[in-house]
Structure formats: structure tokens, C-alpha cells
Design a protein around this motif. Structure first.
Motif, PDB file in Angstrom:
ATOM      1  N   UNK A  68       0.823  -1.210   0.000  1.00 57.48           N
ATOM      2  CA  UNK A  68       0.000   0.000   0.000  1.00 57.48           C
ATOM      3  C   UNK A  68       0.859   1.263   0.000  1.00 57.48           C
ATOM      4  N   UNK A  69       2.159   1.127   0.164  1.00 58.01           N
ATOM      5  CA  UNK A  69       3.055   2.283   0.257  1.00 58.01           C
ATOM      6  C   UNK A  69       3.962   2.488  -0.946  1.00 58.01           C
ATOM      7  N   UNK A  70       4.332   1.420  -1.659  1.00 55.97           N
ATOM      8  CA  UNK A  70       5.329   1.558  -2.726  1.00 55.97           C
ATOM      9  C   UNK A  70       4.976   0.696  -3.926  1.00 55.97           C
ATOM     10  N   UNK A  71       5.321   1.208  -5.109  1.00 51.55           N
ATOM     11  CA  UNK A  71       5.035   0.470  -6.326  1.00 51.55           C
ATOM     12  C   UNK A  71       5.946   0.894  -7.463  1.00 51.55           C
ATOM     13  N   UNK A  72       5.736   0.261  -8.608  1.00 46.93           N
ATOM     14  CA  UNK A  72       6.479   0.537  -9.836  1.00 46.93           C
ATOM     15  C   UNK A  72       5.483   0.943 -10.901  1.00 46.93           C
ATOM     16  N   UNK A  73       5.871   1.874 -11.754  1.00 50.44           N
ATOM     17  CA  UNK A  73       4.992   2.335 -12.818  1.00 50.44           C
ATOM     18  C   UNK A  73       5.725   2.292 -14.147  1.00 50.44           C
ATOM     19  N   UNK A  74       5.020   1.872 -15.173  1.00 45.63           N
ATOM     20  CA  UNK A  74       5.540   1.856 -16.537  1.00 45.63           C
ATOM     21  C   UNK A  74       4.590   2.705 -17.378  1.00 45.63           C
ATOM     22  N   UNK A  75       5.112   3.777 -17.972  1.00 44.71           N
ATOM     23  CA  UNK A  75       4.275   4.731 -18.703  1.00 44.71           C
ATOM     24  C   UNK A  75       4.881   5.032 -20.070  1.00 44.71           C
ATOM     25  N   UNK A  76       4.018   5.172 -21.062  1.00 49.01           N
ATOM     26  CA  UNK A  76       4.404   5.635 -22.395  1.00 49.01           C
ATOM     27  C   UNK A  76       3.542   6.849 -22.711  1.00 49.01           C
ATOM     28  N   UNK A  77       4.193   7.914 -23.233  1.00 48.45           N
ATOM     29  CA  UNK A  77       3.478   9.159 -23.490  1.00 48.45           C
ATOM     30  C   UNK A  77       3.754   9.633 -24.914  1.00 48.45           C
ATOM     31  N   UNK A  78       2.801   9.440 -25.844  1.00 49.49           N
ATOM     32  CA  UNK A  78       2.946  10.091 -27.150  1.00 49.49           C
ATOM     33  C   UNK A  78       2.590  11.573 -27.003  1.00 49.49           C
ATOM     34  N   UNK A  79       3.389  12.447 -27.613  1.00 47.15           N
ATOM     35  CA  UNK A  79       3.183  13.887 -27.542  1.00 47.15           C
ATOM     36  C   UNK A  79       2.872  14.442 -28.920  1.00 47.15           C
ATOM     37  N   UNK A  80       1.914  15.345 -28.987  1.00 49.18           N
ATOM     38  CA  UNK A  80       1.499  15.980 -30.236  1.00 49.18           C
ATOM     39  C   UNK A  80       1.672  17.485 -30.089  1.00 49.18           C
ATOM     40  N   UNK A  81       2.149  18.117 -31.158  1.00 54.35           N
ATOM     41  CA  UNK A  81       2.295  19.570 -31.163  1.00 54.35           C
ATOM     42  C   UNK A  81       1.617  20.138 -32.399  1.00 54.35           C
ATOM     43  N   UNK A  82       0.788  21.162 -32.191  1.00 57.64           N
ATOM     44  CA  UNK A  82       0.128  21.880 -33.293  1.00 57.64           C
ATOM     45  C   UNK A  82       0.689  23.296 -33.315  1.00 57.64           C
ATOM     46  N   UNK A  83       1.197  23.688 -34.494  1.00 62.31           N
ATOM     47  CA  UNK A  83       1.814  25.011 -34.627  1.00 62.31           C
ATOM     48  C   UNK A  83       1.730  25.459 -36.075  1.00 62.31           C
ATOM     49  N   UNK A  84       1.371  26.718 -36.294  1.00 63.89           N
ATOM     50  CA  UNK A  84       1.301  27.309 -37.637  1.00 63.89           C
ATOM     51  C   UNK A  84       0.449  26.482 -38.601  1.00 63.89           C
ATOM     52  N   UNK A  86      -0.062  23.303 -38.633  1.00 60.53           N
ATOM     53  CA  UNK A  86       0.425  21.929 -38.828  1.00 60.53           C
ATOM     54  C   UNK A  86       0.467  21.221 -37.476  1.00 60.53           C
ATOM     55  N   UNK A  87       0.227  19.921 -37.483  1.00 64.08           N
ATOM     56  CA  UNK A  87       0.328  19.149 -36.251  1.00 64.08           C
ATOM     57  C   UNK A  87       0.999  17.824 -36.541  1.00 64.08           C
ATOM     58  N   UNK A  88       1.701  17.310 -35.532  1.00 54.81           N
ATOM     59  CA  UNK A  88       2.392  16.025 -35.691  1.00 54.81           C
ATOM     60  C   UNK A  88       2.751  15.456 -34.334  1.00 54.81           C
ATOM     61  N   UNK A  89       2.999  14.155 -34.313  1.00 51.79           N
ATOM     62  CA  UNK A  89       3.556  13.520 -33.128  1.00 51.79           C
ATOM     63  C   UNK A  89       5.018  13.944 -33.078  1.00 51.79           C
ATOM     64  N   UNK A  90       5.388  14.614 -32.010  1.00 53.11           N
ATOM     65  CA  UNK A  90       6.751  15.137 -31.913  1.00 53.11           C
ATOM     66  C   UNK A  90       7.685  14.238 -31.122  1.00 53.11           C
ATOM     67  N   UNK A  91       7.110  13.372 -30.312  1.00 54.13           N
ATOM     68  CA  UNK A  91       7.948  12.620 -29.392  1.00 54.13           C
ATOM     69  C   UNK A  91       7.148  11.488 -28.766  1.00 54.13           C
ATOM     70  N   UNK A  92       7.830  10.413 -28.430  1.00 56.25           N
ATOM     71  CA  UNK A  92       7.233   9.359 -27.608  1.00 56.25           C
ATOM     72  C   UNK A  92       8.167   9.164 -26.426  1.00 56.25           C
ATOM     73  N   UNK A  93       7.591   9.266 -25.246  1.00 55.74           N
ATOM     74  CA  UNK A  93       8.350   9.225 -24.003  1.00 55.74           C
ATOM     75  C   UNK A  93       8.183   7.867 -23.327  1.00 55.74           C
ATOM     76  N   UNK A  94       9.290   7.233 -22.988  1.00 56.36           N
ATOM     77  CA  UNK A  94       9.320   6.018 -22.170  1.00 56.36           C
ATOM     78  C   UNK A  94       9.626   6.491 -20.761  1.00 56.36           C
ATOM     79  N   UNK A  95       8.753   6.157 -19.784  1.00 59.48           N
ATOM     80  CA  UNK A  95       8.734   6.851 -18.505  1.00 59.48           C
ATOM     81  C   UNK A  95       8.561   5.893 -17.314  1.00 59.48           C
ATOM     82  N   UNK A  96       9.522   5.000 -17.038  1.00 62.22           N
ATOM     83  CA  UNK A  96       9.388   4.103 -15.880  1.00 62.22           C
ATOM     84  C   UNK A  96       9.692   4.833 -14.575  1.00 62.22           C
ATOM     85  N   UNK A  97       9.128   4.334 -13.480  1.00 66.62           N
ATOM     86  CA  UNK A  97       9.429   4.993 -12.216  1.00 66.62           C
ATOM     87  C   UNK A  97       8.900   4.285 -10.994  1.00 66.62           C
TER      88      UNK A  97
END
Length: 166
Positions: A68-84, A86-97
Motif C-alpha cells: 500500500x506504500x510503494x510500487x512501480x509504474x511503466x508509462x508511455x506518453x505520445x506527444x502531439x504539437x500543433x503550430x502554424x 500543422x500538427x504532428x507527433x513530436x515525441x514518444x516518451x518512455x517513462x518508468x518509475x
């Protein structure tokens, strides 16, 4: 002996209905969220989301609670940016912790960060469960990403995230 048996059954029923039932660990939960970086600061410039562009991330992950106090997390985060226009996937983040329950619905997540765009770093996150139901819960979080590498100056970002865990 029969009355002792009935007392035991009554206590068992009461403990289940009042929330005293023990959760079995490891406990696995999944989640999905929407992340808005608010401001990113480096020694060269300060960038504000929503002003000149719009950036959004979609954190998706699995938490494995050892207790109940401690754990592990595995996360993936696709990022999108819209500018001028135009929009696109700019990055995919691998985020364990690591996850640390702080009590009263708060959790600290200390994450390593590895981005497909070549940046790396760490992300401390403060998370708060705001609505908890039987089948899911809703949360808000404030991440503080710190990034290095790929011939760019070090950056510090403050973001806002909300989502659902199940």
C-alpha cells in the motif's frame, strides 16, 4: 461453539462492508490521462503552451503496487504539437518509475525519462486522486519534467495532467 462460528461470520461480513478487507498485493492498475505542459524554461528562452503553439501528451500506463506504500509504474506518453496550422507527433516518451503513497489520496512518482527525440532526464510528479469509485478513480497531477541532451540546453517544465485509473 456454534455462537462463536456465528460471531466470526458476522465479523467477516462487517469487515467487508466497512472497508476493513485486506487488499491483495501485488495490485495492478492501469490509467490514461491528458497532459498539458504549461511552461518550459531553459537558459535561452521560456516557452508557454497555448500562446504560440499547442502541445498535448497522452500518458498511458500500468502501476504495480508491491504494497500500500510503494510500487512501480511503466508509462508511455505520445506527444502531439500543433503550430502554424500543422500538427504532428513530436515525441514518444518512455517513462518508468517508482510510486510512493503519501496518504490522503496523494502519490509521488519519481520517473526516469527517455524520449524518442533524443532527450533524457527525470520527472518528479505529485498526483492526487480526486474521485474514487468502485471500478475507477479520477486524478489530477502536476509533473515537473527536467530534460537534457540532444544538443539542446537543459529544460525545466511544469505541466498539468488529469485522467482516469482503473
Amino acid at each position: 461453539m456454534n455462537s462463536l462460528k456465528h460471531l466470526f461470520i458476522l465479523l467477516l461480513i462487517a469487515s467487508k462492508s466497512t472497508g476493513f478487507a485486506q487488499t491483495t498485493y501485488p495490485k495492478i492498475t492501469g490509467y490514461f490521462g491528458i497532459l498539458h505542459p504549461i511552461v518550459t524554461i531553459s537558459n535561452e528562452q521560456t516557452n508557454l503552451n497555448f500562446r504560440d503553439y499547442y502541445a498535448v501528451g497522452f500518458p498511458t500506463g500500468i502501476n504495480i503496487w508491491k504494497s500500500s506504500k510503494i510500487g512501480f509504474s511503466f508509462e508511455i506518453v505520445p506527444n502531439i504539437k500543433a503550430e502554424d496550422g500543422h500538427d504532428k507527433v513530436t515525441n514518444i516518451l518512455f517513462h518508468p518509475g517508482v510510486l510512493i503513497a503519501l496518504g490522503k489520496g496523494y502519490t509521488f512518482a519519481g520517473r526516469a525519462a527517455f524520449e524518442s527525440g533524443g532527450r533524457y532526464g527525470f520527472t518528479p510528479v505529485i498526483n492526487k486522486t480526486v474521485i474514487k469509485n468502485e471500478n475507477c478513480s479520477y486524478f489530477v497531477a502536476v509533473p515537473f519534467p527536467v530534460r537534457f541532451g540532444n544538443d539542446h540546453p537543459a529544460t525545466f517544465t511544469v505541466g498539468f495532467q488529469f485522467g482516469i485509473a482503473f
